[in-house]
Design a protein around this motif. Structure first.
Motif, PDB file in Angstrom:
ATOM      1  N   GLY A 100       2.039  -2.154  10.058  1.00 31.97           N
ATOM      2  CA  GLY A 100       1.121  -1.419  10.812  1.00 31.97           C
ATOM      3  C   GLY A 100       0.691  -0.149   9.953  1.00 31.97           C
ATOM      4  N   LEU A 101       0.430   0.979  10.755  1.00 32.64           N
ATOM      5  CA  LEU A 101      -0.082   2.123  10.305  1.00 32.64           C
ATOM      6  C   LEU A 101       0.880   2.881   9.408  1.00 32.64           C
ATOM      7  CD1 LEU A 101      -2.452   3.618  12.460  1.00 32.64           C
ATOM      8  CD2 LEU A 101      -2.957   2.472  10.584  1.00 32.64           C
ATOM      9  N   GLN A 116       3.559   1.461   7.622  1.00 29.65           N
ATOM     10  CA  GLN A 116       4.099   0.475   6.742  1.00 29.65           C
ATOM     11  C   GLN A 116       5.595   0.693   6.723  1.00 29.65           C
ATOM     12  OE1 GLN A 116       2.218  -1.229   4.062  1.00 29.65           O
ATOM     13  NE2 GLN A 116       1.236  -1.381   6.082  1.00 29.65           N
ATOM     14  N   ARG A 127       4.097  -0.779  -0.203  1.00 31.43           N
ATOM     15  CA  ARG A 127       2.786  -1.055  -0.703  1.00 31.43           C
ATOM     16  C   ARG A 127       1.920   0.173  -0.662  1.00 31.43           C
ATOM     17  NH1 ARG A 127       3.074  -5.907  -2.974  1.00 31.43           N
ATOM     18  NH2 ARG A 127       3.912  -7.491  -1.524  1.00 31.43           N
ATOM     19  N   ALA A 128       1.047   0.315  -1.680  1.00 32.82           N
ATOM     20  CA  ALA A 128       0.088   1.637  -1.900  1.00 32.82           C
ATOM     21  C   ALA A 128      -0.980   1.087  -1.039  1.00 32.82           C
ATOM     22  CB  ALA A 128      -0.345   1.569  -3.236  1.00 32.82           C
ATOM     23  N   PRO A 129      -1.855   2.080  -0.303  1.00 33.93           N
ATOM     24  CA  PRO A 129      -1.617   3.425  -0.451  1.00 33.93           C
ATOM     25  C   PRO A 129      -0.263   4.030   0.582  1.00 33.93           C
ATOM     26  CG  PRO A 129      -3.574   2.971   0.972  1.00 33.93           C
ATOM     27  CD  PRO A 129      -3.060   1.745   0.360  1.00 33.93           C
ATOM     28  N   PRO A 186      -2.620   5.707   5.190  1.00 32.37           N
ATOM     29  CA  PRO A 186      -3.959   4.828   5.163  1.00 32.37           C
ATOM     30  C   PRO A 186      -5.124   5.811   4.491  1.00 32.37           C
ATOM     31  CG  PRO A 186      -2.795   4.754   7.266  1.00 32.37           C
ATOM     32  CD  PRO A 186      -2.058   5.625   6.445  1.00 32.37           C
ATOM     33  N   VAL A 187      -6.135   5.154   3.832  1.00 33.94           N
ATOM     34  CA  VAL A 187      -7.363   5.784   2.948  1.00 33.94           C
ATOM     35  C   VAL A 187      -8.372   4.989   3.359  1.00 33.94           C
ATOM     36  CG1 VAL A 187      -8.083   6.619   0.746  1.00 33.94           C
ATOM     37  CG2 VAL A 187      -5.613   6.672   1.139  1.00 33.94           C
ATOM     38  N   GLU A 188      -9.474   5.985   3.670  1.00 38.13           N
ATOM     39  CA  GLU A 188     -10.842   5.354   3.899  1.00 38.13           C
ATOM     40  C   GLU A 188     -11.389   4.626   2.918  1.00 38.13           C
ATOM     41  OE1 GLU A 188     -10.298   8.469   4.756  1.00 38.13           O
ATOM     42  OE2 GLU A 188     -10.466   8.528   6.928  1.00 38.13           O
ATOM     43  N   MET A 189     -11.974   3.410   3.268  1.00 38.54           N
ATOM     44  CA  MET A 189     -12.783   2.668   2.017  1.00 38.54           C
ATOM     45  C   MET A 189     -13.402   3.521   0.985  1.00 38.54           C
ATOM     46  SD  MET A 189     -13.882  -1.177   2.631  1.00 38.54           S
ATOM     47  CE  MET A 189     -12.721  -1.914   3.680  1.00 38.54           C
ATOM     48  N   ARG A 190     -14.273   4.465   1.814  1.00 40.14           N
ATOM     49  CA  ARG A 190     -15.337   5.084   1.156  1.00 40.14           C
ATOM     50  C   ARG A 190     -14.502   6.044   0.181  1.00 40.14           C
ATOM     51  NH1 ARG A 190     -19.650   6.942   3.671  1.00 40.14           N
ATOM     52  NH2 ARG A 190     -19.115   6.726   5.585  1.00 40.14           N
ATOM     53  N   LEU A 223     -11.585   5.624  -1.249  1.00 37.90           N
ATOM     54  CA  LEU A 223     -10.944   4.821  -2.445  1.00 37.90           C
ATOM     55  C   LEU A 223     -12.093   4.550  -3.383  1.00 37.90           C
ATOM     56  CD1 LEU A 223      -8.476   2.133  -1.257  1.00 37.90           C
ATOM     57  CD2 LEU A 223      -8.110   3.723  -3.249  1.00 37.90           C
ATOM     58  N   ALA A 224     -13.242   3.871  -3.015  1.00 33.37           N
ATOM     59  CA  ALA A 224     -14.259   3.478  -3.650  1.00 33.37           C
ATOM     60  C   ALA A 224     -14.842   4.724  -4.490  1.00 33.37           C
ATOM     61  CB  ALA A 224     -15.429   2.919  -2.801  1.00 33.37           C
ATOM     62  N   GLU A 260     -13.587   6.534  -6.449  1.00 30.84           N
ATOM     63  CA  GLU A 260     -12.833   6.957  -7.661  1.00 30.84           C
ATOM     64  C   GLU A 260     -13.890   6.919  -8.874  1.00 30.84           C
ATOM     65  OE1 GLU A 260      -8.691   4.936  -8.973  1.00 30.84           O
ATOM     66  OE2 GLU A 260     -10.447   4.126  -9.585  1.00 30.84           O
TER      67      GLU A 260
END
Ligand code: FAD
Lengths: 374, 113
Positions: B58-59, B61, B90-92, B95-99, B101-102, B104
């Motif tokens: 879960g959140l 990890q 596991r990375a990250p 939790p990191v928003e997809m926007r 991460l994208a 980068e």
């Protein structure tokens, strides 16, 4: 300790575990040897796609038979919810070029008897309203779907074990040994096992093991990555892909989205000791997802992982007796799409042992089909 | 993990314990009883338990429950906790928003939205 059994299976992935289960159900005495732990390979790292669309005509009959006869009742059969959804597969297009790719795939599948068709933007929206307006069409196969690969693998393991299959983990197989012309012994780093029949289902590592009896299957090890979001409200139940393979994935029972993809550099950045993530890849997959799914831009990624596939020279598996090595059956080279067909492959391998031949014609998946290009 | 384990070992029957409904993994609401039962069903590594029950998926990890799960599994297997290899992180790390991460910088130095 008695190390003899009727059948020895090398590899405790979904193929090895499913085969062990179907054999044990028919009373066969089976031992499974696994190097690390159950589902250590691709079987616990994959995207969960249970597809027929996009399959090579040579393996399509296996996919179709499994989806028709095995997947719908698998949770009941194994007494455990494997989270199977038969709600269709959308392969998405944004450009005329994409449409062309999908039309080709669709035509070839229809010719093999699969019910798949091209649909327009409006029909896509009706099936999945959350997609970007840039989507202009898709191929649609409504009998495709997805399932949970970790639970499927462990469910087969648990039931095979319950039926008396002996699983031994931590056994690294290094050699198959012939005795009087027949495959008979399996040598691990520390022990020797014997059986009448040996099934080699160790993914990419099957290559080196088969080499010890003079058989070579042309395959490479390729890294793929996947990621999962925190749980979201239920949005849709289809499996998604794109013409360009920007990403693929689905929403799981748990609510999280599971997406897979690659960076395009994977063949050059892979670590061949442990399947580890490259820092660029998750970012690249996220860009792919947001391009089709703007609504998910704020969804949080909680986990990423990597796994290897056993990529075969001609991209379909080897499921085959070996003429020069009686007593040996190969089940490897699944090339990144072995999960969806695993119940059927397990069934067929069990038939090869019990009946001496599989109920579907596997001629095109033979081990000796490889020819040089000229 | 590379210790040889014969999964046919008999742990004896699963007996319920008084505190079996104690929640161990808070993110995924997994109880002590479920973890104990999973061991009897053949899940004997922490990774297998995680994949079977979602403990630590879960959140957080597993930052809260990993140690507790390890102790429960070890006790059920009648081994010392340090004989069990921890599940992979596991990375990250959070939790990191997809926007985010994208966003980068992609190869070539161009900033991608
Ligand atoms: C990221 C990713 C996404 C994927 N997505 C999909 C999908 O959506 N749909 C789909 O159908 N397929 C998908 N796949 C492919 C699928 O996971 C595999 O085809 C399938 O799991 C193959 O199962 P297997 O049992 O042959 O191999 P594996 O699961 O790799 O099992 C092989 C086992 O053999 C063991 N082994 C290796 N060497 C030895 C040795 N020397 N001695 C003893 N044991 C050994 C390994 O530890 C391993 O546990 C994906 C794969 C990846 C990596």
């Amino acid at each position: 300790m008695n190390n003899n059994s009727d059948v020895l299976i090398i590899g405790g992935g979904v193929i090895g575990c499913a085969t062990a289960y179907y054999l044990a159900k028919q009373g066969v005495n089976v031992t499974v040897l696994e190097k690390k732990q159950i589902g250590e390979g691709g079987s616990s790292r994959n995207g969960g796609g249970v597809r027929q669309s996009g399959r090579d005509p040579r393996e399509l009959p296996l996919a179709m038979a499994g989806i028709k006869n095995l997947w719908p009742t698998l949770s009941e059969e194994l007494g455990m919810d494997v989270e199977y959804y038969k709600k269709g597969n959308l392969r998405l297009a944004k450009t005329a070029g994409h449409i062309k790719i999908l039309e080709g795939l669709t035509e070839r599948a229809v010719a093999k008897g699969l019910d798949v068709k091209m649909i327009d933007a409006q029909e896509v929206k009706a099936i999945c309203p959350y997609l970007s307006d840039e989507v202009i069409g898709a191929s649609w196969c409504d009998t495709d779907g997805h399932a949970n690969p970790m639970l499927t693998t462990l469910a087969y393991y648990k039931n095979a074990r319950r039926l008396g299959v002996r699983f031994i983990t931590g056994e690294n197989v290094v050699e198959i040994k012939k005795i009087r012309g027949k495959a008979r012994q399996v040598i691990t780093e520390q022990n020797i096992y014997e059986a009448e029949q040996i099934i080699l289902a160790a993914g990419y590592e099957s290559r080196a093991i088969a080499n010890t009896v003079g058989i070579d299957i042309p395959m490479n090890r390729v890294l793929l990555e996947a990621l999962a979001t925190e749980p979201q409200g239920k949005m849709f139940e289809q499996m998604l892909g794109t013409a360009e393979a920007d990403f693929y994935g689905h929403q799981s029972t748990h609510g999280s989205f599971v997406f897979g993809g690659s960076s395009g550099f994977d063949a050059y950045t892979s670590n061949f000791d442990t399947p580890i993530n490259n820092s660029q890849t998750a970012a690249c997959i996220c860009r792919g997802i947001i391009g089709y799914f703007p609504i998910l831009a704020d969804a949080k990624i909680v986990r990423t992982w990597a796994g290897w596939i056993d990529e075969c020279a001609d991209h379909v598996p080897v499921i085959s007796f070996v003429e020069e090595v009686p007593g040996l059956i190969l089940a490897c080279a699944f090339t990144g799409h072995g999960f969806g067909i695993s119940p059927m492959v397990g069934t067929l391998l069990a038939e090869m042992i019990v009946d001496g031949k599989p109920s579907l014609d596997l001629y095109e998946l033979r081990y000796d089909r490889f020819k040089t290009k000229l | 993990m590379n210790k040889i384990i014969d999964r046919s070992i008999d742990l004896g029957p699963y007996w319920p314990q008084e505190d079996d409904d104690l929640i161990i993994c808070r993110c995924e609401e997994v109880t002590k009883g479920e973890i104990r039962k999973a061991v009897h069903e053949g899940m004997v590594t922490l990774t297998e338990i995680r994949r079977y029950l979602r403990t630590g998926m879960g959140l957080c990890q597993g930052q809260t429950c990993a140690k507790l799960v390890k102790n429960i599994v070890a006790r059920e297997l009648k081994i010392a906790p340090n004989e069990l290899e921890s599940a992979v992180s596991r990375a990250p790390a959070r939790p990191v928003e997809m926007r985010v991460l994208a966003n980068e910088v992609i190869t070539g130095g161009e900033n991608h939205e």
